[in-house]
Design a protein around this motif. Structure first.
Motif, PDB file in Angstrom:
ATOM      1  N   GLY A  21       0.790  -1.154  -0.063  1.00  0.00           N
ATOM      2  CA  GLY A  21       0.095   0.036  -0.001  1.00  0.00           C
ATOM      3  C   GLY A  21       0.680   1.209   0.033  1.00  0.00           C
ATOM      4  N   SER A  22       2.075   1.219   0.420  1.00  0.00           N
ATOM      5  CA  SER A  22       2.945   2.434   0.142  1.00  0.00           C
ATOM      6  C   SER A  22       3.358   2.596  -1.084  1.00  0.00           C
ATOM      7  CB  SER A  22       4.131   2.136   0.900  1.00  0.00           C
ATOM      8  OG  SER A  22       4.977   1.078   0.468  1.00  0.00           O
ATOM      9  N   ILE A  23       3.686   3.849  -1.428  1.00  0.00           N
ATOM     10  CA  ILE A  23       4.156   4.325  -3.024  1.00  0.00           C
ATOM     11  C   ILE A  23       5.308   4.044  -3.471  1.00  0.00           C
ATOM     12  CG2 ILE A  23       3.693   6.375  -4.607  1.00  0.00           C
ATOM     13  CD1 ILE A  23       1.198   7.311  -2.612  1.00  0.00           C
ATOM     14  N   HIS A  24       5.358   3.344  -4.526  1.00  0.00           N
ATOM     15  CA  HIS A  24       6.527   3.036  -5.219  1.00  0.00           C
ATOM     16  C   HIS A  24       7.052   4.127  -6.355  1.00  0.00           C
ATOM     17  CE1 HIS A  24       9.487   0.501  -7.196  1.00  0.00           C
ATOM     18  NE2 HIS A  24       9.147   0.630  -8.055  1.00  0.00           N
ATOM     19  N   LEU A  25       6.082   4.866  -7.203  1.00  0.00           N
ATOM     20  CA  LEU A  25       6.365   5.625  -8.102  1.00  0.00           C
ATOM     21  C   LEU A  25       5.179   6.770  -8.098  1.00  0.00           C
ATOM     22  CD1 LEU A  25       7.904   6.194 -10.698  1.00  0.00           C
ATOM     23  CD2 LEU A  25       6.551   4.607 -11.781  1.00  0.00           C
ATOM     24  N   ILE A  26       5.652   7.822  -8.470  1.00  0.00           N
ATOM     25  CA  ILE A  26       4.780   9.006  -8.775  1.00  0.00           C
ATOM     26  C   ILE A  26       5.387   9.473 -10.432  1.00  0.00           C
ATOM     27  CG2 ILE A  26       3.890  11.337  -8.624  1.00  0.00           C
ATOM     28  CD1 ILE A  26       4.630  11.024  -5.676  1.00  0.00           C
ATOM     29  N   ASP A  51      10.379  23.863 -12.448  1.00  0.00           N
ATOM     30  CA  ASP A  51       8.955  23.934 -11.834  1.00  0.00           C
ATOM     31  C   ASP A  51       8.358  22.714 -11.995  1.00  0.00           C
ATOM     32  OD1 ASP A  51       9.287  26.798 -11.416  1.00  0.00           O
ATOM     33  OD2 ASP A  51       8.336  27.315 -13.263  1.00  0.00           O
ATOM     34  N   THR A  52       8.765  21.744 -12.935  1.00  0.00           N
ATOM     35  CA  THR A  52       7.690  20.507 -13.022  1.00  0.00           C
ATOM     36  C   THR A  52       8.466  19.762 -11.992  1.00  0.00           C
ATOM     37  OG1 THR A  52       8.175  20.922 -15.309  1.00  0.00           O
ATOM     38  CG2 THR A  52       7.221  18.819 -14.720  1.00  0.00           C
ATOM     39  N   PHE A  53       9.793  19.662 -11.590  1.00  0.00           N
ATOM     40  CA  PHE A  53      10.270  18.729 -10.563  1.00  0.00           C
ATOM     41  C   PHE A  53       9.918  19.469  -9.179  1.00  0.00           C
ATOM     42  CE2 PHE A  53      13.193  17.298 -13.947  1.00  0.00           C
ATOM     43  CZ  PHE A  53      13.226  16.148 -13.482  1.00  0.00           C
ATOM     44  N   ASP A  54       9.619  20.848  -9.058  1.00  0.00           N
ATOM     45  CA  ASP A  54       9.202  21.194  -7.641  1.00  0.00           C
ATOM     46  C   ASP A  54       7.739  20.813  -7.479  1.00  0.00           C
ATOM     47  OD1 ASP A  54      11.671  22.318  -7.698  1.00  0.00           O
ATOM     48  OD2 ASP A  54      10.919  24.499  -7.992  1.00  0.00           O
ATOM     49  N   GLN A  55       7.008  20.606  -8.509  1.00  0.00           N
ATOM     50  CA  GLN A  55       5.542  20.148  -8.377  1.00  0.00           C
ATOM     51  C   GLN A  55       5.479  18.770  -7.916  1.00  0.00           C
ATOM     52  OE1 GLN A  55       3.359  20.202 -12.329  1.00  0.00           O
ATOM     53  NE2 GLN A  55       1.931  19.419 -11.214  1.00  0.00           N
ATOM     54  N   ILE A  56       6.341  17.791  -8.621  1.00  0.00           N
ATOM     55  CA  ILE A  56       6.274  16.517  -8.230  1.00  0.00           C
ATOM     56  C   ILE A  56       6.913  16.152  -6.799  1.00  0.00           C
ATOM     57  CG2 ILE A  56       8.312  15.743  -9.380  1.00  0.00           C
ATOM     58  CD1 ILE A  56       6.546  13.295 -10.362  1.00  0.00           C
ATOM     59  N   ALA A  57       8.011  17.129  -6.530  1.00  0.00           N
ATOM     60  CA  ALA A  57       8.659  16.922  -5.299  1.00  0.00           C
ATOM     61  C   ALA A  57       7.703  17.466  -4.271  1.00  0.00           C
ATOM     62  CB  ALA A  57      10.003  17.927  -5.119  1.00  0.00           C
ATOM     63  N   THR A 114       9.187   6.167  -3.673  1.00  0.00           N
ATOM     64  CA  THR A 114      10.537   5.683  -3.688  1.00  0.00           C
ATOM     65  C   THR A 114      11.259   6.317  -5.042  1.00  0.00           C
ATOM     66  OG1 THR A 114      10.043   3.860  -2.627  1.00  0.00           O
ATOM     67  CG2 THR A 114      12.078   3.780  -4.022  1.00  0.00           C
ATOM     68  N   TYR A 115      10.341   6.309  -6.209  1.00  0.00           N
ATOM     69  CA  TYR A 115      10.826   6.847  -7.380  1.00  0.00           C
ATOM     70  C   TYR A 115       9.748   8.092  -7.955  1.00  0.00           C
ATOM     71  CZ  TYR A 115      13.672   2.667  -7.585  1.00  0.00           C
ATOM     72  OH  TYR A 115      14.626   1.893  -7.394  1.00  0.00           O
ATOM     73  N   LEU A 116      10.353   8.984  -8.906  1.00  0.00           N
ATOM     74  CA  LEU A 116       9.654   9.842  -9.676  1.00  0.00           C
ATOM     75  C   LEU A 116       9.921   9.942 -11.048  1.00  0.00           C
ATOM     76  CD1 LEU A 116      10.349  13.036  -7.249  1.00  0.00           C
ATOM     77  CD2 LEU A 116       8.571  11.195  -6.933  1.00  0.00           C
TER      78      LEU A 116
END
Length: 147
Positions: A82-87, A100-106, A115-117
């Motif tokens: 149930g934890s998150i592997h990838l966004i 800005d794109t990386f700031d959004q996902i961060a 664990t992964y983006l």
């Protein structure tokens, strides 16, 4: 639609009221085909067909709250616990991926703890591994296969 930097996949389309829709296997419905949706559907197929992620662990376009603000993520892949592997953050092909794109996902990841983006505009793909101890991310050449 524009050719993307993904392998070729076959999709189901529907034309209704002069709007083309594409079938989303995760949401189990047709959605209006926009440039960002074209990227999202390719990315879903990439994760399933090329990286081996089970469809049952993939979630698409859900709302989350960050500092009492409502946001929507594009794709999240869960671990069996149930934890998150990838966004995954998807942008239309004409959108340049920048800080800005990386700031959004961060920011999303502050509450999701993946664990992964992955950030993609269908042309360029960027992958990161999160180092929670050092509170930074490390760029990768590719996202690891599901195991």
């Amino acid at each position: 639609m524009q050719t993307l930097n993904f392998p070729k996949y076959s999709f189901r389309f529907k034309n209704s009221e002069n709007k083309i829709s594409i079938f989303d296997h995760i949401r189990k419905k047709f959605v209006i085909l926009q440039p960002e949706e074209w990227v999202r559907q390719h990315c879903i197929q990439f994760l399933i067909n090329d990286k081996g992620f089970p469809e049952s662990l993939i979630n698409v376009e859900k709302e989350l709250k960050i500092n009492n603000l409502r946001k929507r993520y594009d794709i999240v892949v869960f671990k069996p616990d149930g934890s998150i592997h990838l966004i995954v953050e998807c942008k239309a092909p004409h959108v340049t991926i920048n800080q800005d794109t990386f700031d959004q996902i961060a920011k999303y990841n502050l509450s999701l703890n993946a664990t992964y983006l992955m950030v993609t505009n269908g042309i360029n793909h960027f992958y990161c591994l999160i180092d929670f101890n050092k509170e930074c991310y490390k760029f990768l050449k590719e996202i690891p296969n599901y195991h």
